[in-house]
Design a protein around this motif. Structure first.
Motif, PDB file in Angstrom:
ATOM      1  N   UNK A  54      40.709   1.025 -11.189  1.00 33.01           N
ATOM      2  CA  UNK A  54      39.728   1.118 -10.270  1.00 33.01           C
ATOM      3  C   UNK A  54      38.644   1.442 -11.159  1.00 33.01           C
ATOM      4  N   UNK A  55      37.575   0.688 -10.941  1.00 32.65           N
ATOM      5  CA  UNK A  55      36.177   0.875 -11.499  1.00 32.65           C
ATOM      6  C   UNK A  55      35.446   1.860 -11.017  1.00 32.65           C
ATOM      7  N   UNK A  56      35.557   1.970  -9.905  1.00 31.36           N
ATOM      8  CA  UNK A  56      34.719   3.028  -9.083  1.00 31.36           C
ATOM      9  C   UNK A  56      35.572   3.715  -7.671  1.00 31.36           C
ATOM     10  N   UNK A  57      35.388   4.740  -7.426  1.00 28.37           N
ATOM     11  CA  UNK A  57      36.284   5.368  -6.447  1.00 28.37           C
ATOM     12  C   UNK A  57      35.173   5.409  -4.967  1.00 28.37           C
ATOM     13  N   UNK A  58      35.733   5.089  -4.021  1.00 26.42           N
ATOM     14  CA  UNK A  58      35.159   5.622  -2.780  1.00 26.42           C
ATOM     15  C   UNK A  58      35.973   6.914  -2.016  1.00 26.42           C
ATOM     16  N   UNK A  59      35.167   7.989  -1.872  1.00 22.81           N
ATOM     17  CA  UNK A  59      36.107   9.029  -1.292  1.00 22.81           C
ATOM     18  C   UNK A  59      35.745   9.061   0.304  1.00 22.81           C
ATOM     19  N   UNK A  60      36.751   9.004   1.050  1.00 24.74           N
ATOM     20  CA  UNK A  60      36.463   8.720   2.395  1.00 24.74           C
ATOM     21  C   UNK A  60      36.611  10.193   3.176  1.00 24.74           C
ATOM     22  N   UNK A  61      36.161  10.304   4.481  1.00 24.27           N
ATOM     23  CA  UNK A  61      36.538  11.332   5.357  1.00 24.27           C
ATOM     24  C   UNK A  61      35.907  12.760   4.812  1.00 24.27           C
ATOM     25  N   UNK A  62      34.961  12.656   3.964  1.00 23.09           N
ATOM     26  CA  UNK A  62      34.493  13.968   3.471  1.00 23.09           C
ATOM     27  C   UNK A  62      33.973  14.920   4.428  1.00 23.09           C
ATOM     28  N   UNK A  63      33.455  14.349   5.473  1.00 19.59           N
ATOM     29  CA  UNK A  63      33.039  15.031   6.718  1.00 19.59           C
ATOM     30  C   UNK A  63      34.146  15.857   7.394  1.00 19.59           C
ATOM     31  N   UNK A  64      35.487  15.477   7.262  1.00 15.59           N
ATOM     32  CA  UNK A  64      36.504  16.070   8.012  1.00 15.59           C
ATOM     33  C   UNK A  64      36.728  17.586   7.322  1.00 15.59           C
ATOM     34  N   UNK A  65      36.249  17.924   6.059  1.00 16.59           N
ATOM     35  CA  UNK A  65      36.655  19.027   5.450  1.00 16.59           C
ATOM     36  C   UNK A  65      35.598  19.909   5.936  1.00 16.59           C
ATOM     37  N   UNK A  66      34.407  19.732   6.637  1.00 22.78           N
ATOM     38  CA  UNK A  66      33.311  20.982   6.809  1.00 22.78           C
ATOM     39  C   UNK A  66      33.835  21.991   7.503  1.00 22.78           C
ATOM     40  N   UNK A  67      35.015  22.241   8.084  1.00 25.87           N
ATOM     41  CA  UNK A  67      35.352  23.333   8.888  1.00 25.87           C
ATOM     42  C   UNK A  67      36.277  24.571   7.803  1.00 25.87           C
ATOM     43  N   UNK A  68      36.487  23.959   6.803  1.00 23.77           N
ATOM     44  CA  UNK A  68      37.256  24.723   5.921  1.00 23.77           C
ATOM     45  C   UNK A  68      36.487  25.861   5.328  1.00 23.77           C
ATOM     46  N   UNK A  69      36.909  27.261   5.037  1.00 19.89           N
ATOM     47  CA  UNK A  69      36.206  28.177   4.434  1.00 19.89           C
ATOM     48  C   UNK A  69      36.256  27.830   2.842  1.00 19.89           C
ATOM     49  N   UNK A  70      37.612  27.470   2.478  1.00 20.11           N
ATOM     50  CA  UNK A  70      37.784  27.451   1.088  1.00 20.11           C
ATOM     51  C   UNK A  70      38.868  26.068   1.102  1.00 20.11           C
ATOM     52  N   UNK A  71      38.706  25.094   0.270  1.00 18.08           N
ATOM     53  CA  UNK A  71      39.604  23.890   0.310  1.00 18.08           C
ATOM     54  C   UNK A  71      40.581  23.849  -0.586  1.00 18.08           C
ATOM     55  N   UNK A  72      41.840  23.688  -0.357  1.00 15.62           N
ATOM     56  CA  UNK A  72      42.895  23.869  -1.347  1.00 15.62           C
ATOM     57  C   UNK A  72      43.034  22.314  -2.008  1.00 15.62           C
ATOM     58  N   UNK A  73      43.223  22.256  -3.195  1.00 11.45           N
ATOM     59  CA  UNK A  73      43.293  21.131  -3.831  1.00 11.45           C
ATOM     60  C   UNK A  73      44.754  21.124  -4.826  1.00 11.45           C
ATOM     61  N   UNK A  74      45.478  20.280  -4.733  1.00  7.53           N
ATOM     62  CA  UNK A  74      46.686  20.299  -5.560  1.00  7.53           C
ATOM     63  C   UNK A  74      46.313  19.673  -7.063  1.00  7.53           C
ATOM     64  N   UNK A  75      46.325  20.370  -8.292  1.00  5.07           N
ATOM     65  CA  UNK A  75      45.768  20.018  -9.511  1.00  5.07           C
ATOM     66  C   UNK A  75      46.865  19.706 -10.364  1.00  5.07           C
ATOM     67  N   UNK A  76      47.803  20.272 -10.182  1.00  3.05           N
ATOM     68  CA  UNK A  76      49.305  19.881 -11.006  1.00  3.05           C
ATOM     69  C   UNK A  76      50.578  20.054 -10.065  1.00  3.05           C
ATOM     70  N   UNK A  77      51.588  19.494 -10.825  1.00  3.27           N
ATOM     71  CA  UNK A  77      52.783  19.459 -10.120  1.00  3.27           C
ATOM     72  C   UNK A  77      53.801  20.685 -11.049  1.00  3.27           C
ATOM     73  N   UNK A  78      54.726  21.244 -10.403  1.00  2.00           N
ATOM     74  CA  UNK A  78      55.651  22.040 -11.546  1.00  2.00           C
ATOM     75  C   UNK A  78      56.986  21.108 -11.414  1.00  2.00           C
TER      76      UNK A  78
END
Ligand code: GDP
Length: 424
Positions: free
Chosen positions: A325-349
């Motif tokens: 990819x030369x560029x990213x389009x992030x979609x549905x950012x509006x959906x996360x508006x209800x969360x106090x804090x947002x989980x993100x998976x940064x690594x795997x074990x």
């Protein structure tokens, strides 16, 4: 913008149709280059809400020529239904704006049937097929046991070819699965009902595209599903049966010499996955239910509830790299508006060790997600149209994606409608 590919970075359903609908403004031709009617691209614009399956998303914009390339699984039956449905909403579809490659192979009635029979045989080990016959179709294509759309224009050749295929396919249908064999009458009825009506759309799209390129026309390649479902690089065997990667686009489209200057990898602001297979960052319980309902995460084709989870950066970085990819389009950012804090998976074990490398499919079952939390923005951003107007927390979220994936985020979608977008 010259030639561009819009491709999925994750498990599919990232919002590619929405991005194609937006980006067609800068293009002349939109081509579906792989996959079949098992896709479900939902597009919302001034004409209404459309769930497109096989038709390229460019049919919704006047002046665009849409092509079903040689790489697609051409299901005449479902294509006809879809054309009629879209036409009934006032969209013009004619051989002027829809062209079917004479080299596209036909998805035969027995492909859907074989898909069903095999999923039934697999029982609790099933792959979660959409039962549209895609796997059976591509297996036959690579065995050279399908009919090319262009053969419909050569009735005698077609009859003889169908007869040979029938004999061969009945061995599997009745011999292996104990199913009812097909007859020539059944096949000819199918040709009459579903194939004859698509004949006006069939043409030599390779020559058409060669000329179009010489005239400087701009092509947009539209993919189905995402990198993690790619036959070669995805989560085997829970992949699709075609190549979902941008590098394949010119080949499957019928424009093998075309360059692609821009590859837009579409990433949803959180993760979703339909069907079976490993999904490392899957959420369960009420948190999952809330995210699924807020994001309306139910399949466009099947209505199946999608599995949901936080944004998986391990899978996303891998998928974006496979797409080049030369560029990213992030979609549905509006959906996360209800969360106090947002989980993100940064690594795997994996095997007790932290890793940011996407593992080999056989190791995915035992991989566990490492979750970090980012502050939420707790506002409705669906009306925001400029980067500067995004809350700082939302900017931080996007910047974090850009940093970890290592590719610029060029578009941020904050709603399903065509203009609900921030261009960076
Ligand atoms: P595709 O197969 O990659 O085109 O994706 P789907 O159409 O299966 O799923 C994306 C869904 O999200 C569709 O229902 C779109 O209308 C919707 N959608 C796309 N972008 C946005 C967005 O930014 N916000 C919201 N709320 N919905 C979006």
């Amino acid at each position: 913008m010259s030639n561009c590919a819009v491709v999925g970075v994750n498990w599919g359903d990232e919002g590619k149709g929405r991005m194609v609908d937006f980006l067609t403004e800068d293009h002349d031709i939109v081509i579906r280059f792989q996959g079949g009617g098992n896709a479900g691209h939902t597009v919302v614009n001034s004409k209404g809400k459309f769930a497109l399956h096989l038709l390229p998303s460019g049919v919704l914009r006047e002046g665009i020529v849409n092509i079903l390339g040689n790489g697609v699984a051409l299901d005449p039956e479902n294509l006809l239904i879809e054309i009629k449905e879209v036409q009934s909403k006032g969209v013009v579809i004619s051989p002027n704006n829809l062209k079917i490659s004479e080299r596209a192979s036909l998805l035969m009635p027995w492909h859907r049937e074989l898909d069903e029979l095999e999923e039934k045989r697999l029982a609790d080990k099933k792959y979660g097929s959409t039962k549209q016959g895609i796997a059976a179709f591509y297996s036959d294509k690579y065995q050279k046991k399908t009919i090319l759309a262009g053969e419909l224009l050569y009735p005698e050749y077609l009859q003889a070819h169908l007869k040979d295929l029938l004999e061969w396919k009945n061995l599997t249908l009745s011999g292996v699965y104990g199913a009812r064999p097909y007859t020539m009458e059944m096949l000819m009825e199918w040709v009459g009902n579903y194939c004859q009506p698509i004949i006006p759309y069939i043409c030599d799209t390779v020559s058409y595209l060669k000329e179009a390129q010489e005239e400087g026309k701009r092509i947009l390649f539209e993919a189905q599903l995402g990198a993690l479902r790619d036959l070669d690089y995805g989560i085997c065997p829970y992949t699709t049966s075609s190549t979902t990667l941008a590098r394949y686009a010119p080949v499957g489209a019928g424009a093998p010499s075309a360059d692609i200057s821009e590859i837009i990898g579409v990433v949803k602001a959180y993760s979703t996955c339909v069907g079976e297979g490993p999904f490392v960052c899957e959420m369960h319980g009420t948190d999952a239910e809330t995210l699924r309902n807020t994001g309306a995460e139910y399949g466009a084709k099947t209505g199946r509830p999608r599995r949901v989870g936080p944004l998986d950066l391990v899978a996303t970085r891998y998928g974006a790299a496979m797409q080049n990819a030369t560029g990213i389009a992030v979609t549905k950012l509006d959906i996360l508006g209800y969360m106090d804090s947002i989980p993100v998976c940064t690594k795997y074990i994996v095997n007790g060790k932290e890793t940011d490398k996407f593992p080999f499919p056989a190791a995915l079952d035992k991989a566990e997600p490492v979750i970090e939390w980012m502050p939420g923005w707790k506002t409705d951003v669906s009306g925001v149209r400029s980067w500067d107007d995004l809350p700082k927390e939302a900017q931080d979220y996007i910047n974090m994606i850009e940093r970890v994936v290592g590719i610029p985020v060029k578009y941020i979608s904050v709603g399903a409608e065509r203009d609900s977008i921030i261009i960076r």
